[in-house]
Design a protein around this motif. Structure first.
Motif, PDB file in Angstrom:
ATOM      1  N   GLU A   1      -6.084 -22.876  30.609  1.00 53.64           N
ATOM      2  CA  GLU A   1      -6.441 -24.279  30.824  1.00 53.64           C
ATOM      3  C   GLU A   1      -5.577 -25.193  29.974  1.00 53.64           C
ATOM      4  O   GLU A   1      -5.102 -24.814  28.910  1.00 53.64           O
ATOM      5  CB  GLU A   1      -7.917 -24.507  30.480  1.00 53.64           C
ATOM      6  N   GLU A   2      -5.374 -26.408  30.464  1.00 51.21           N
ATOM      7  CA  GLU A   2      -4.645 -27.436  29.725  1.00 51.21           C
ATOM      8  C   GLU A   2      -5.608 -28.509  29.270  1.00 51.21           C
ATOM      9  O   GLU A   2      -6.529 -28.879  29.994  1.00 51.21           O
ATOM     10  CB  GLU A   2      -3.575 -28.083  30.622  1.00 51.21           C
ATOM     11  N   TYR A   3      -5.371 -29.006  28.072  1.00 51.22           N
ATOM     12  CA  TYR A   3      -6.195 -30.080  27.520  1.00 51.22           C
ATOM     13  C   TYR A   3      -5.288 -31.258  27.177  1.00 51.22           C
ATOM     14  O   TYR A   3      -4.216 -31.082  26.611  1.00 51.22           O
ATOM     15  CB  TYR A   3      -6.914 -29.625  26.245  1.00 51.22           C
ATOM     16  N   HIS A   4      -5.733 -32.435  27.549  1.00 46.51           N
ATOM     17  CA  HIS A   4      -5.011 -33.667  27.195  1.00 46.51           C
ATOM     18  C   HIS A   4      -5.694 -34.252  25.960  1.00 46.51           C
ATOM     19  O   HIS A   4      -6.859 -34.607  26.006  1.00 46.51           O
ATOM     20  CB  HIS A   4      -5.050 -34.671  28.350  1.00 46.51           C
ATOM     21  N   ILE A   5      -4.941 -34.310  24.908  1.00 44.30           N
ATOM     22  CA  ILE A   5      -5.479 -34.866  23.665  1.00 44.30           C
ATOM     23  C   ILE A   5      -4.833 -36.228  23.437  1.00 44.30           C
ATOM     24  O   ILE A   5      -3.613 -36.360  23.425  1.00 44.30           O
ATOM     25  CB  ILE A   5      -5.188 -33.938  22.467  1.00 44.30           C
ATOM     26  N   LYS A   6      -5.692 -37.228  23.303  1.00 42.00           N
ATOM     27  CA  LYS A   6      -5.204 -38.584  23.032  1.00 42.00           C
ATOM     28  C   LYS A   6      -5.641 -38.987  21.631  1.00 42.00           C
ATOM     29  O   LYS A   6      -6.719 -38.627  21.168  1.00 42.00           O
ATOM     30  CB  LYS A   6      -5.769 -39.574  24.054  1.00 42.00           C
ATOM     31  N   GLY A   7      -4.777 -39.765  20.984  1.00 40.78           N
ATOM     32  CA  GLY A   7      -5.120 -40.230  19.641  1.00 40.78           C
ATOM     33  C   GLY A   7      -4.152 -41.292  19.173  1.00 40.78           C
ATOM     34  O   GLY A   7      -3.409 -41.871  19.968  1.00 40.78           O
TER      35      GLY A   7
END
Length: 190
Positions: free
Chosen positions: A50-56
């Motif tokens: 799975e891919e996760y989009h991390i925003k910050g």
């Protein structure tokens, strides 16, 4: 002001002012004018597929030379310049043998500012006796004339001026004490 510092940038040697971050990779500062940047990263969990989009957000930092990091001490000199540890300051003082009897005389000296154990600021006088004074004694009557990170020639010039001022103070003190002694001798002769 405990979290406000100055240091020289590692890349170009220019002074930067702001907050300090110590990491395993070095010392970094986030300047007052630091930009906050939105960031996004895609992280892949290969086990789960799975891919996760991390925003910050990232805070812009600059790497600094650790030996030039100085803490702000929360005082301004007579010209409005902010005082940091490792600054040289020109101070004015008054010498009294007996404040209730004589007016004393004024002298100047140069002190080196050190921050000691987060308790108090104790500038160290260049008088050969290693006298220490508390910054509150000169808080409104000093001028910053340089810092220990300046080029060697400027620091040597400050040290020479410190020696000269000390010698002038000693000459005045000796003349003053001889004058008092002469007065006592004259009274005895009368």
């Amino acid at each position: 002001m405990d979290d406000f510092y100055r240091a020289k940038r590692k890349d170009n040697g220019q002074w930067v002012y702001g907050g300090l971050i110590k990491t395993l990779d070095g010392y970094f500062m986030y300047p007052d004018e630091a930009k906050v940047i939105e960031a996004e990263q895609i992280v892949t969990d290969e086990k789960m597929g799975e891919e996760y989009h991390i925003k910050g957000h990232l805070l812009e930092t600059v790497e600094v030379l650790p030996e030039t990091v100085d803490r702000c001490l929360g005082f301004d000199d007579v010209k409005g310049n902010i005082l940091f540890e490792n600054d040289f300051i020109l101070c004015k003082g008054t010498y009294y043998t007996n404040p209730s009897v004589d007016a004393g005389w004024e002298f100047s000296y140069i002190a080196f500012v050190q921050y000691i154990e987060k308790i108090s600021l104790l500038p160290e006088m260049f008088d050969g006796n290693n006298h220490r004074i508390n910054i509150y004694d000169v808080a409104f009557n000093f001028e910053i004339i340089g810092n220990a990170h300046e080029d060697r020639e400027k620091v040597n010039g400050i040290m020479e001026k410190a020696k000269k001022l000390y010698m002038e103070k000693m000459e005045k003190e000796i003349a003053y004490k001889i004058g008092l002694l002469e007065q006592r001798v004259d009274k005895i002769r009368e």
